[in-house]
Design an enzyme around this catalytic site. Structure first.
Site, PDB file in Angstrom:
ATOM      1  N   TYR A 157       0.859  -1.209   0.000  1.00 40.97           N
ATOM      2  CA  TYR A 157       0.000   0.000   0.000  1.00 40.97           C
ATOM      3  C   TYR A 157       0.889   1.251   0.000  1.00 40.97           C
ATOM      4  O   TYR A 157       0.529   2.294  -0.551  1.00 40.97           O
ATOM      5  CB  TYR A 157      -0.967  -0.036   1.182  1.00 40.97           C
ATOM      6  CG  TYR A 157      -2.182   0.844   0.982  1.00 40.97           C
ATOM      7  CD1 TYR A 157      -3.048   0.638  -0.096  1.00 40.97           C
ATOM      8  CD2 TYR A 157      -2.473   1.876   1.873  1.00 40.97           C
ATOM      9  CE1 TYR A 157      -4.163   1.442  -0.286  1.00 40.97           C
ATOM     10  CE2 TYR A 157      -3.583   2.675   1.692  1.00 40.97           C
ATOM     11  CZ  TYR A 157      -4.426   2.456   0.615  1.00 40.97           C
ATOM     12  OH  TYR A 157      -5.522   3.261   0.438  1.00 40.97           O
ATOM     13  N   LYS A 164      -3.246   8.597   2.501  1.00 45.75           N
ATOM     14  CA  LYS A 164      -4.498   8.474   3.261  1.00 45.75           C
ATOM     15  C   LYS A 164      -4.352   9.077   4.660  1.00 45.75           C
ATOM     16  O   LYS A 164      -5.322   9.616   5.209  1.00 45.75           O
ATOM     17  CB  LYS A 164      -4.934   7.006   3.352  1.00 45.75           C
ATOM     18  CG  LYS A 164      -5.371   6.398   2.032  1.00 45.75           C
ATOM     19  CD  LYS A 164      -6.499   7.158   1.365  1.00 45.75           C
ATOM     20  CE  LYS A 164      -7.111   6.399   0.201  1.00 45.75           C
ATOM     21  NZ  LYS A 164      -8.022   7.236  -0.617  1.00 45.75           N
TER      22      LYS A 164
HETATM   23  P1  NAD Z   1     -11.862   3.576  -8.666  1.00 38.22           P
HETATM   24  O1  NAD Z   1     -10.698   3.261  -9.524  1.00 38.22           O
HETATM   25  O2  NAD Z   1     -13.195   3.213  -9.170  1.00 38.22           O
HETATM   26  O3  NAD Z   1     -11.876   5.118  -8.268  1.00 38.22           O
HETATM   27  C1  NAD Z   1     -10.710   5.894  -8.200  1.00 38.22           C
HETATM   28  C2  NAD Z   1     -11.049   7.170  -8.897  1.00 38.22           C
HETATM   29  O4  NAD Z   1      -9.969   8.103  -8.827  1.00 38.22           O
HETATM   30  C3  NAD Z   1     -11.351   6.961 -10.394  1.00 38.22           C
HETATM   31  O5  NAD Z   1     -12.631   7.471 -10.680  1.00 38.22           O
HETATM   32  C4  NAD Z   1     -10.307   7.803 -11.080  1.00 38.22           C
HETATM   33  O6  NAD Z   1     -10.787   8.396 -12.279  1.00 38.22           O
HETATM   34  C5  NAD Z   1     -10.048   8.846 -10.008  1.00 38.22           C
HETATM   35  N1  NAD Z   1      -8.832   9.600 -10.238  1.00 38.22           N
HETATM   36  C6  NAD Z   1      -7.544   9.170 -10.227  1.00 38.22           C
HETATM   37  N2  NAD Z   1      -6.727  10.176 -10.565  1.00 38.22           N
HETATM   38  C7  NAD Z   1      -7.520  11.262 -10.787  1.00 38.22           C
HETATM   39  C8  NAD Z   1      -7.281  12.594 -11.186  1.00 38.22           C
HETATM   40  N3  NAD Z   1      -6.034  13.044 -11.434  1.00 38.22           N
HETATM   41  N4  NAD Z   1      -8.331  13.436 -11.329  1.00 38.22           N
HETATM   42  C9  NAD Z   1      -9.592  13.007 -11.088  1.00 38.22           C
HETATM   43  N5  NAD Z   1      -9.879  11.758 -10.710  1.00 38.22           N
HETATM   44  C10 NAD Z   1      -8.862  10.894 -10.575  1.00 38.22           C
HETATM   45  O7  NAD Z   1     -11.568   2.837  -7.269  1.00 38.22           O
HETATM   46  P2  NAD Z   1     -12.287   2.961  -5.839  1.00 38.22           P
HETATM   47  O8  NAD Z   1     -11.760   1.796  -5.086  1.00 38.22           O
HETATM   48  O9  NAD Z   1     -13.737   3.134  -5.998  1.00 38.22           O
HETATM   49  O10 NAD Z   1     -11.613   4.242  -5.222  1.00 38.22           O
HETATM   50  C11 NAD Z   1     -12.354   5.340  -4.715  1.00 38.22           C
HETATM   51  C12 NAD Z   1     -11.776   5.791  -3.414  1.00 38.22           C
HETATM   52  O11 NAD Z   1     -11.985   4.783  -2.436  1.00 38.22           O
HETATM   53  C13 NAD Z   1     -10.259   6.028  -3.447  1.00 38.22           C
HETATM   54  O12 NAD Z   1      -9.961   7.164  -2.657  1.00 38.22           O
HETATM   55  C14 NAD Z   1      -9.721   4.779  -2.805  1.00 38.22           C
HETATM   56  O13 NAD Z   1      -8.457   4.978  -2.237  1.00 38.22           O
HETATM   57  C15 NAD Z   1     -10.784   4.570  -1.750  1.00 38.22           C
HETATM   58  N6  NAD Z   1     -10.795   3.246  -1.135  1.00 38.22           N
HETATM   59  C16 NAD Z   1     -10.823   2.135  -1.898  1.00 38.22           C
HETATM   60  C17 NAD Z   1     -10.799   0.889  -1.294  1.00 38.22           C
HETATM   61  C18 NAD Z   1     -10.799  -0.370  -2.121  1.00 38.22           C
HETATM   62  O14 NAD Z   1     -10.407  -1.418  -1.608  1.00 38.22           O
HETATM   63  N7  NAD Z   1     -11.246  -0.330  -3.363  1.00 38.22           N
HETATM   64  C19 NAD Z   1     -10.777   0.780   0.107  1.00 38.22           C
HETATM   65  C20 NAD Z   1     -10.761   1.953   0.865  1.00 38.22           C
HETATM   66  C21 NAD Z   1     -10.754   3.181   0.240  1.00 38.22           C
END
Ligand code: NAD
Length: 257
Positions: A157, A164
């Site tokens: 990570y 984060k």
């Molecule tokens: P995802 O890939 O669907 O979403 C990530 C998003 O970030 C995408 O829509 C992407 O377009 C956007 N992004 C990246 N760079 C960007 C930029 N320069 N400008 C605008 N947008 C940008 O994946 P997700 O898992 O739904 O992630 C959403 C959030 O949830 C993130 O912050 C991620 O860290 C967090 N999260 C995810 C998990 C997991 O296990 N999937 C767990 C905890 C937290």
């Protein structure tokens, strides 16, 4: 359940139907919210197609959070269309792939900068732009998405954990800054879910296995569970909550041995 009738929300961070931000869009739209959904240019067609399934139909706009001009354009359009904003969902996160596999001590200056800019600073940049539009409504609610890797070490990570941690600290500072204007700022800390962002983390499947074995609920969570909790935090039902990180992880964060 919370009613979002008459509320306008901006959702930043939808890439696919598996995106957590998409689940939040669905949860709030189903309760009556009118939405503006933004996307990175590479996901334009897909997010337009997805959004056609939402009722009422959202306004879909491009927004790369590394571009001040694109963020300005989004908020100008929201003001023009709706004259205000009630809630903001912040979902962007990114770190260069090589930073999510190499030993942490190899983190590059550029990789660190990009991860912190996209995944943490963008919350501040978007909140600042949302402020006047929320003030015009008498207040608002902001929710971002985080992970336990901010606090504990998870394999690979790496710099995303540092981002984060910065994001969660930003939630607390923004909550203190914007609270007097009746704007709340909270985070949902989701358990691991297979999304596009997660696919960039080497060995992600073994993290899912550990949660299935050790989380109190003995399972992983899905995006709809995160979406419903985010909708709660965005709603008036959570009007007394700000500066909080709320876990939706089957209870994994309480485990010790
Ligand atoms: P995802 O890939 O669907 O979403 C990530 C998003 O970030 C995408 O829509 C992407 O377009 C956007 N992004 C990246 N760079 C960007 C930029 N320069 N400008 C605008 N947008 C940008 O994946 P997700 O898992 O739904 O992630 C959403 C959030 O949830 C993130 O912050 C991620 O860290 C967090 N999260 C995810 C998990 C997991 O296990 N999937 C767990 C905890 C937290």
């Amino acid at each position: 359940m919370a009613d979002f009738t008459g509320k306008v929300g901006l959702v930043v961070g939808v890439a696919s139907k598996r995106s957590i931000a998409w689940a939040i869009a669905q949860a709030t739209a189903a309760r009556g919210a009118r939405l503006v959904i933004t996307h990175q240019s590479r996901f334009e067609e897909h997010v337009h197609d997805l959004s056609q399934g939402l009722e009422p139909a959202p306004l879909v706009l491009p927004c790369d959070v590394t571009s001040d001009a694109e963020m300005d354009a989004v908020f100008a359009r929201v003001e023009q269309e709706y004259g205000g904003l009630d809630f903001l969902v912040h979902g962007p996160a990114f770190a260069p792939r090589e930073e999510l596999a190499a030993p942490f001590s190899n983190t590059s200056r550029e990789g660190f900068r990009i991860a912190l800019d996209v995944s943490a600073y963008s919350l501040i940049a978007l909140s600042r732009r949302a402020l006047p539009l929320m003030e015009s409504r008498g207040g608002g609610s902001i929710v971002t998405l985080t992970y336990l890797g901010s606090d504990r070490v998870f394999a690979n990570y790496n710099v995303m954990g540092v981002a984060k941690a910065a994001l969660e600290a930003s939630v607390r500072y923004l909550a203190a800054d914007l609270g007097p204007r009746n704007i709340r700022v909270n985070a949902v800390s989701a358990g691991p879910i297979k999304t596009l962002a997660a696919s960039g983390i080497a060995g992600f499947s073994s993290i899912l296995d550990v949660y299935r074995q050790r989380a109190p609920l003995r399972r992983t969570v899905d995006t709809s569970e995160v979406g419903d909790t985010a909708a709660f935090l965005l709603s008036d039902a959570a009007r007394g909550i700000t500066g909080e990180v709320l876990f939706v992880d089957g209870g994994y964060h309480v485990t010790g041995m």
